[in-house]
Design an enzyme around this catalytic site. Structure first.
Site, PDB file in Angstrom:
ATOM      1  N   CYS A 267      10.832 -20.625   2.289  1.00  0.00           N
ATOM      2  CA  CYS A 267      10.856 -21.024   0.885  1.00  0.00           C
ATOM      3  C   CYS A 267      12.243 -20.879   0.251  1.00  0.00           C
ATOM      4  CB  CYS A 267       9.807 -20.250   0.092  1.00  0.00           C
ATOM      5  SG  CYS A 267      10.134 -18.486  -0.136  1.00  0.00           S
ATOM      6  N   HIS A 318       7.515 -15.664  -3.320  1.00  0.00           N
ATOM      7  CA  HIS A 318       7.544 -17.102  -3.038  1.00  0.00           C
ATOM      8  C   HIS A 318       8.086 -17.840  -4.248  1.00  0.00           C
ATOM      9  CE1 HIS A 318       6.435 -20.585  -0.670  1.00  0.00           C
ATOM     10  NE2 HIS A 318       5.891 -21.134  -1.747  1.00  0.00           N
ATOM     11  N   HIS A 330       7.657 -27.106  -2.414  1.00  0.00           N
ATOM     12  CA  HIS A 330       8.067 -25.823  -1.835  1.00  0.00           C
ATOM     13  C   HIS A 330       7.866 -25.862  -0.326  1.00  0.00           C
ATOM     14  CE1 HIS A 330       3.763 -24.241  -1.391  1.00  0.00           C
ATOM     15  NE2 HIS A 330       3.640 -25.412  -1.972  1.00  0.00           N
TER      16      HIS A 330
END
Length: 357
Positions: A267, A318, A330
C-alpha cells in the site's frame, strides 16, 4: 499494507480424517497468499472459501487456518489452467502468439491481458528493460526470442502540429508523465528537463514540451518556473487528473510486500510510485510514516489520502488515494483495486482523510 505478505506461498495441508475418510481439509495461510490464489490452488472459488469459512471480506492473514472442501484437495497438484489465446489481440505463428503494442500499453498491462508475467514477456522477447513502443510486436507465449526485440530501429515520432521549432514539440495530455513522453520519443527524462528548463518532474495537461533539439534562450518557460521558490514547506498539490490517472492505470497490478513498482506494490509503495510519477517528491515510508507527513481535512478531493487503522495490526496500517464518490484506489491483498470507503469492512477501519504537507 493491509497484511504482511512476502514471497510465494508454501502449501501446508492438514487433512482431518473421520471414519477412514478425509471429510474436510484445512490450509494455513502463508505470506503472499490471497483468497484468489488459494481458490485456484484447490480448484474452488473465492465465494466458496468465504462461505465455508464465514468470511465477510477477502482479507486473510499469515497463520490463519482456512477450511477447504475435501473434494477440492484431490486436484491440488493439477496443472494450472491454460492461458487464454491471444488471437483476439495478436496473431499466432506456430506454437507462439504475438501481440502488437498499442498506445497506452505497458508491460504489466500486456502481461495481465495474457495471463503471464513481466519477467516472462521480457524473457520471450529478449528485453533488457521495460521500454516498449507503439507498433512493436511482442511474443506473449512460446519459446524465448533469439535476438533482443528492442534492437529493431525505433520509429521516428511524427512531429506534432503547431510545432514552433525545428526540433519538434509535444502537447501534454491527461495521464502523461515525463518518463512516458521520454519513452515515446526515444529520449530520457533528464534530456527533456534540460531542453525545457524544468527543475522537477511536474508536468500538466496542455503544457507544450520540446522533445528534441537544443535549448532556446528565447523560449518561454513552463508556468511553474515563473513562481518564486517558497520560503517554507508548502502543501503538496495532490488534486487533478495526474495522480488519479496514474493510480487508475495500475489497477490489476499484483500485491507484493515491500513492492514499489509496476512489478508489484504494497500500500505505501503504491502511494510512493503514483505521486513520484505525477511529479510529487515524497520519500518512501510506511502507512504510519505518510500519516505523520500529512494533515487532516474534512472535505476530501480526488488525489487526497484516506487512512485506515487496525487492519492487520493495531494503529494506522493501510492507506489509499481518494478518487471521489466515496471510492479510493489502493494496493490491497488482491492487488491494486478500487474500493468503497463506506462498505462494511472499510467503514469499520476508517481513520481519516488527509493531505500531504
Amino acid at each position: 499494507m493491509r497484511k504482511k505478505l512476502v514471497g510465494a506461498a508454501t502449501v501446508a495441508i492438514m487433512a482431518t480424517t473421520f471414519a477412514g475418510k478425509a471429510s474436510a481439509s484445512s490450509y494455513e495461510v502463508k505470506p503472499g497468499d490471497s483468497l484468489w490464489k488459494i481458490a485456484n490452488q484447490f480448484k474452488t472459488s473465492v465465494s466458496r472459501l468465504k462461505e465455508i469459512n464465514k468470511l465477510n471480506t477477502d482479507i486473510i492473514f499469515p497463520k490463519q487456518v482456512l477450511k477447504i472442501d475435501a473434494t477440492s484437495t484431490s486436484n491440488q497438484s493439477a496443472a494450472p489452467a491454460a492461458r487464454p489465446s491471444s488471437s483476439s489481440t495478436g496473431s499466432s505463428s506456430g506454437s507462439s502468439a504475438t501481440y502488437t503494442v498499442k498506445s497506452g500499453d505497458y508491460l504489466i498491462k500486456i502481461a495481465n491481458m495474457h495471463n503471464t508475467s513481466v519477467a516472462q514477456l521480457k524473457s520471450l522477447n529478449g528485453l533488457s528493460s521495460d521500454l516498449i513502443r507503439v507498433g512493436q510486436v511482442l511474443k506473449v507465449s512460446g519459446s524465448a526470442s533469439g535476438s533482443p526485440a528492442q534492437n529493431s530501429p525505433a520509429p521516428t515520432p511524427a512531429p506534432s502540429s503547431g510545432s514552433g521549432n525545428s526540433g519538434g514539440t509535444y502537447k501534454i495530455v491527461a495521464g502523461d508523465t515525463l518518463s512516458k513522453v521520454a519513452a515515446r520519443y526515444g529520449t530520457t527524462v533528464n534530456r527533456l528537463k534540460q531542453i525545457n528548463g524544468l527543475r522537477s518532474d511536474l508536468i500538466f495537461a496542455g503544457q507544450t514540451l520540446k522533445v528534441s533539439g537544443g535549448t532556446s534562450p528565447g523560449s518561454s518557460q513552463p508556468p511553474q518556473q515563473a513562481s518564486p521558490a517558497p520560503t517554507k514547506p508548502q502543501p503538496v498539490k495532490q488534486t487533478g487528473s495526474g495522480v488519479i490517472d496514474t493510480a487508475k492505470s495500475l489497477v490489476g497490478t499484483k500485491y507484493a510486500w515491500g513492492g514499489s513498482s509496476p512489478a508489484g506494490f504494497d500500500c505505501s509503495g503504491f502511494i510512493h510510485y503514483v505521486f513520484k510519477q505525477s511529479g510529487k517528491s515524497i520519500s518512501r515510508t510506511s502507512a504510519e510514516g505518510y500519516y505523520n507527513r500529512s494533515y487532516f481535512i474534512n472535505n476530501p478531493q480526488p488525489g487526497d489520502l484516506v487512512f485506515f487503522k487496525n487492519t492487520y495490526k493495531s494503529g494506522i496500517s493501510h492507506l489509499g488515494i481518494y478518487i471521489g464518490g466515496g471510492q479510493f484506489v489502493h494496493a490491497g491483498s488482491n492487488g491494486v483495486e478500487i474500493s468503497n470507503v463506506n462498505n462494511s469492512y472499510w467503514k469499520s477501519k476508517f481513520d481519516s482523510y488527509k493531505k500531504f504537507y
